[in-house]
Design a protein around this motif. Structure first.
Motif, short mmCIF file in Angstrom:
data_model
loop_
_atom_site.label_atom_id
_atom_site.label_comp_id
_atom_site.label_asym_id
_atom_site.label_seq_id
_atom_site.Cartn_x
_atom_site.Cartn_y
_atom_site.Cartn_z
N ASP A 57 0.81 -1.22 0.00
CA ASP A 57 0.00 0.00 0.00
C ASP A 57 0.85 1.27 0.00
OD1 ASP A 57 0.98 -0.43 2.50
OD2 ASP A 57 -0.90 -0.15 3.58
N ARG A 58 2.16 1.14 -0.29
CA ARG A 58 3.06 2.32 -0.30
C ARG A 58 3.40 2.70 -1.73
NH1 ARG A 58 8.74 2.82 -0.18
NH2 ARG A 58 8.98 0.58 0.22
N ARG A 59 3.08 3.94 -2.09
CA ARG A 59 3.38 4.41 -3.44
C ARG A 59 4.87 4.64 -3.58
NH1 ARG A 59 0.31 9.27 -6.74
NH2 ARG A 59 1.68 9.26 -8.56
N LEU A 60 5.45 4.16 -4.67
CA LEU A 60 6.88 4.29 -4.91
C LEU A 60 7.18 5.53 -5.75
CD1 LEU A 60 7.76 0.56 -5.71
CD2 LEU A 60 7.71 1.72 -3.49
N GLN A 61 8.30 6.17 -5.45
CA GLN A 61 8.73 7.36 -6.18
C GLN A 61 10.08 7.10 -6.84
OE1 GLN A 61 6.79 9.91 -6.52
NE2 GLN A 61 5.24 9.44 -4.97
N PRO A 62 10.30 7.64 -8.04
CA PRO A 62 11.60 7.43 -8.69
C PRO A 62 12.71 8.11 -7.92
CG PRO A 62 10.27 9.05 -9.90
CD PRO A 62 9.38 8.47 -8.84
N GLY A 63 13.87 7.49 -7.91
CA GLY A 63 15.01 8.07 -7.20
C GLY A 63 16.16 7.08 -7.20
N ALA A 64 17.02 7.19 -6.17
CA ALA A 64 18.20 6.33 -6.10
C ALA A 64 17.81 4.86 -5.93
CB ALA A 64 19.10 6.77 -4.95
N LYS A 65 16.71 4.61 -5.22
CA LYS A 65 16.28 3.24 -4.96
C LYS A 65 15.49 2.65 -6.12
CE LYS A 65 15.31 -0.48 -2.53
NZ LYS A 65 16.34 -1.49 -2.24
N TYR A 66 14.59 3.44 -6.70
CA TYR A 66 13.69 2.93 -7.73
C TYR A 66 13.87 3.69 -9.05
CZ TYR A 66 11.36 0.99 -3.64
OH TYR A 66 11.08 0.32 -2.47
N GLY A 67 14.09 2.95 -10.11
CA GLY A 67 14.12 3.53 -11.44
C GLY A 67 12.82 3.20 -12.16
N MET A 68 12.23 4.19 -12.85
CA MET A 68 10.97 3.98 -13.55
C MET A 68 11.13 4.46 -14.98
SD MET A 68 8.28 5.16 -10.57
CE MET A 68 8.49 4.50 -8.89
N GLU A 69 10.84 3.57 -15.93
CA GLU A 69 11.05 3.87 -17.34
C GLU A 69 9.84 3.47 -18.17
OE1 GLU A 69 15.57 2.67 -18.03
OE2 GLU A 69 14.53 1.34 -16.63
N GLU A 70 9.71 4.10 -19.34
CA GLU A 70 8.62 3.81 -20.26
C GLU A 70 9.16 3.66 -21.68
OE1 GLU A 70 5.73 6.91 -20.07
OE2 GLU A 70 5.37 6.71 -17.92
N TRP A 71 8.69 2.63 -22.39
CA TRP A 71 8.96 2.47 -23.81
C TRP A 71 7.66 2.03 -24.47
CZ3 TRP A 71 12.52 0.18 -20.35
CH2 TRP A 71 13.76 0.79 -20.30
N GLY A 72 7.04 2.91 -25.21
CA GLY A 72 5.77 2.55 -25.84
C GLY A 72 4.76 2.13 -24.80
N THR A 73 4.27 0.90 -24.89
CA THR A 73 3.29 0.41 -23.92
C THR A 73 3.95 -0.33 -22.76
OG1 THR A 73 3.00 -1.62 -25.21
CG2 THR A 73 1.49 0.21 -25.69
N LYS A 74 5.27 -0.42 -22.74
CA LYS A 74 5.98 -1.09 -21.66
C LYS A 74 6.27 -0.11 -20.53
CE LYS A 74 6.75 -5.19 -23.61
NZ LYS A 74 6.28 -6.46 -23.05
N ARG A 75 6.11 -0.58 -19.28
CA ARG A 75 6.44 0.19 -18.09
C ARG A 75 7.37 -0.67 -17.23
NH1 ARG A 75 4.49 2.95 -21.26
NH2 ARG A 75 2.64 4.30 -21.10
N ARG A 76 8.51 -0.10 -16.84
CA ARG A 76 9.51 -0.89 -16.13
C ARG A 76 9.87 -0.25 -14.79
NH1 ARG A 76 14.72 -2.39 -19.45
NH2 ARG A 76 13.19 -3.83 -20.34
N LEU A 77 9.95 -1.09 -13.76
CA LEU A 77 10.42 -0.68 -12.44
C LEU A 77 11.71 -1.41 -12.13
CD1 LEU A 77 10.01 0.70 -9.61
CD2 LEU A 77 8.86 -1.42 -8.93
N THR A 78 12.78 -0.68 -11.83
CA THR A 78 14.05 -1.26 -11.43
C THR A 78 14.26 -1.01 -9.94
OG1 THR A 78 15.00 -0.86 -13.62
CG2 THR A 78 16.55 -1.28 -11.81
#
Length: 350
Positions: free
Chosen positions: A291-312
């Motif tokens: 239930d915790r919303r994640l934010q992009p930063g040093a811990k989490y990378g968030m990327e988009e390519w077309g219809t793909k969504r990626r969380l690192t």
């Protein structure tokens, strides 16, 4: 007729109002103008409709907005707007709700939380599967069980499962005579007036002798997850025919592509990568760890390519255990469980 005439103007500007949480707040403004102006109240650029906890009334040229049973969410700025055929004017009123710290403390103390989360389990085809969890919340939270983001009564007949509650905060989901399609991610959602909590677990169903095809359709054979290994690149992911990018050479990561509707399992060192797909390029998504919303930063990378969504997920550790959600604005979502064993190795089930 207004003795001053003309466009609307404030005879008395609204004053800041301070009120205790749970009390009623009254915001006032005194406005003159001829013709008599129409007056509305707004918050966050939206008109406040006089219904529910909101009431408006006029006392001569004094215009009032009453908000009953205020909470911390009611704190902020309210706009009083007046308009007639000659002109318009507006002024801001500030509402501060005191007792916010106490209310926040009350919310934290009474909102649902898992004392014991449901555990992933593995059963043979035809056996019963049971998920149990222990929850705290006051009042007692309402609990809804879902499979792969869908309510159970939408995908199962009523005789195929049962949910129950026992004293002490124990909630249980039982699935009778499991079938191969019952495998997946099960989530328990708990909610009361102070908040909500979410936890999940994975059910693996061994198809058994003579039913290997059912296992294949659900992503595993002989109890092992089937995966289609591919490479990672900076664009869209396609299995078995892409070149390594510099990014993948600098990390110890394996990427997997899986047939739609199947599960995947892989190990990763240093980081983990989750992917979901949306119907159109323009659809935004939000990533959650339970239930915790994640934010992009040093811990989490968030990327988009077309219809793909990626969380690192970088520097992965035991604190990264849990259910991850990729959620679209319309409520559609994909769910994955990350179970970290030891310091560096994680098993990820989609």
């Amino acid at each position: 007729m207004d003795v001053f005439g003309g466009a609307p103007r404030f005879l008395a500007y609204p004053r800041p109002v301070v009120v205790q949480s749970g009390g009623d707040a009254v915001l006032k403004c005194q406005i003159g103008g001829d013709p008599r102006p129409a007056v509305i109240w707004e918050r966050s650029n939206e008109k406040i409709d006089p219904q529910g906890r909101y009431r408006v009334f006029e006392d001569g040229n004094v215009y009032n907005l009453i908000i009953t049973a205020v909470t911390i969410e009611d704190s902020g700025q309210y706009i009083c707007k007046a308009k007639n055929s000659i002109g318009e004017t507006y002024a801001a009123a500030t509402l501060k709700v005191e007792g916010e710290a106490q209310e926040m403390e009350l919310r934290e103390e009474n909102k649902p939380r898992f004392l014991i989360k449901p555990l992933s389990t593995r059963v043979g085809r035809g056996e019963d599967a049971v998920f149990s969890c222990k929850l705290w919340g006051n009042p007692r939270p309402e609990v809804v069980w879902e499979k792969d983001g869908r309510k159970l009564n939408e995908i199962f007949e009523s005789t195929h499962f049962s949910v129950g509650y026992q004293d002490g905060g124990w909630f249980q989901l039982k699935i009778f005579k499991t079938r191969a399609p019952d495998g997946g991610v099960y989530t328990c959602k708990a909610r009361n007036e102070f908040g909500e909590a979410l936890a999940g677990a994975v059910l693996l169903v061994d198809a058994g002798p003579g039913h290997e095809e059912e296992g294949n359709r659900n992503g595993y054979t002989n109890g092992q997850w089937k995966v289609h290994q591919g490479k990672q690149r900076t664009g869209r992911q396609v299995p078995n025919r892409l070149k390594d990018d510099a990014m993948t050479k600098s990390t110890k990561v394996k990427m997997f592509a899986v047939t739609e509707g199947k599960h995947a399992k892989f190990r990763c060192f240093d980081l983990a990568v989750l992917e979901c797909e949306v119907p159109e390029d323009s659809v935004p998504i939000t990533w959650y760890l339970e239930d915790r919303r994640l934010q992009p930063g040093a811990k989490y990378g968030m990327e988009e390519w077309g219809t793909k969504r990626r969380l690192t997920i970088r520097d992965i550790g035991v604190d990264d255990d849990g259910i991850y959600l990729c959620e679209m604005p319309d409520g559609g979502r994909s769910i994955a469980e990350v179970a970290v064993k030891g310091k560096a190795i994680s098993h990820i089930l989609f």
